[in-house]
Design a protein around this motif. Structure first.
Motif, PDB file in Angstrom:
ATOM      1  N   GLY A  99       6.640  -5.262   7.876  1.00 55.16           N
ATOM      2  CA  GLY A  99       7.445  -4.637   8.916  1.00 55.16           C
ATOM      3  C   GLY A  99       8.647  -3.904   8.356  1.00 55.16           C
ATOM      4  N   LEU A 100       9.279  -4.486   7.358  1.00 52.91           N
ATOM      5  CA  LEU A 100      10.431  -3.848   6.726  1.00 52.91           C
ATOM      6  C   LEU A 100      10.023  -2.549   6.026  1.00 52.91           C
ATOM      7  CD1 LEU A 100      13.444  -4.050   6.023  1.00 52.91           C
ATOM      8  CD2 LEU A 100      12.780  -5.336   3.993  1.00 52.91           C
ATOM      9  N   SER A 101       8.877  -2.558   5.369  1.00 54.15           N
ATOM     10  CA  SER A 101       8.384  -1.349   4.717  1.00 54.15           C
ATOM     11  C   SER A 101       8.105  -0.263   5.744  1.00 54.15           C
ATOM     12  CB  SER A 101       7.104  -1.639   3.922  1.00 54.15           C
ATOM     13  OG  SER A 101       7.357  -2.550   2.898  1.00 54.15           O
ATOM     14  N   LEU A 102       7.546  -0.655   6.888  1.00 56.55           N
ATOM     15  CA  LEU A 102       7.275   0.308   7.948  1.00 56.55           C
ATOM     16  C   LEU A 102       8.572   0.905   8.488  1.00 56.55           C
ATOM     17  CD1 LEU A 102       5.277   1.656   9.920  1.00 56.55           C
ATOM     18  CD2 LEU A 102       5.638  -0.307  11.410  1.00 56.55           C
ATOM     19  N   VAL A 103       9.578   0.078   8.681  1.00 56.23           N
ATOM     20  CA  VAL A 103      10.865   0.562   9.181  1.00 56.23           C
ATOM     21  C   VAL A 103      11.498   1.531   8.177  1.00 56.23           C
ATOM     22  CG1 VAL A 103      13.240  -0.148   9.721  1.00 56.23           C
ATOM     23  CG2 VAL A 103      11.308  -1.396  10.679  1.00 56.23           C
ATOM     24  N   LEU A 104      11.460   1.202   6.895  1.00 58.20           N
ATOM     25  CA  LEU A 104      12.004   2.101   5.877  1.00 58.20           C
ATOM     26  C   LEU A 104      11.257   3.424   5.851  1.00 58.20           C
ATOM     27  CD1 LEU A 104      12.710  -0.319   2.902  1.00 58.20           C
ATOM     28  CD2 LEU A 104      14.368   0.888   4.306  1.00 58.20           C
ATOM     29  N   TYR A 105       9.933   3.361   5.997  1.00 57.66           N
ATOM     30  CA  TYR A 105       9.138   4.588   6.034  1.00 57.66           C
ATOM     31  C   TYR A 105       9.560   5.463   7.217  1.00 57.66           C
ATOM     32  CZ  TYR A 105       5.284   7.769   6.755  1.00 57.66           C
ATOM     33  OH  TYR A 105       4.539   8.885   6.955  1.00 57.66           O
ATOM     34  N   LEU A 106       9.716   4.849   8.383  1.00 60.43           N
ATOM     35  CA  LEU A 106      10.086   5.619   9.565  1.00 60.43           C
ATOM     36  C   LEU A 106      11.480   6.228   9.433  1.00 60.43           C
ATOM     37  CD1 LEU A 106       8.629   3.360  12.380  1.00 60.43           C
ATOM     38  CD2 LEU A 106       7.750   5.554  11.561  1.00 60.43           C
TER      39      LEU A 106
END
Length: 55
Positions: free
Chosen positions: A12-19
């Motif tokens: 989830g953290l990786s997804l947030v950073l990507y966004l």
């Protein structure tokens, strides 16, 4: 915390950073970094799901 929960949180953290990087101009156009974040997020997601199903 369980190891599978940690992996899901990291996904989830990786997804947030990507966004954040995708929709802001913080780094310009870092295609390789976006690819790395997606790959990292997918890896953590698969690992977390696999560990959760294993139990």
């Amino acid at each position: 915390m369980k190891k599978s929960t940690n992996y899901l949180i990291l996904a989830g953290l990786s997804l947030v950073l990507y966004l954040v990087i995708e929709f802001t101009d913080i780094y310009g156009n870092p295609g390789w970094f976006k690819f790395f974040l997606v790959l990292l997020g997918v890896t953590f997601l698969i690992s977390g799901i696999a560990l959760r199903r294993k139990k």
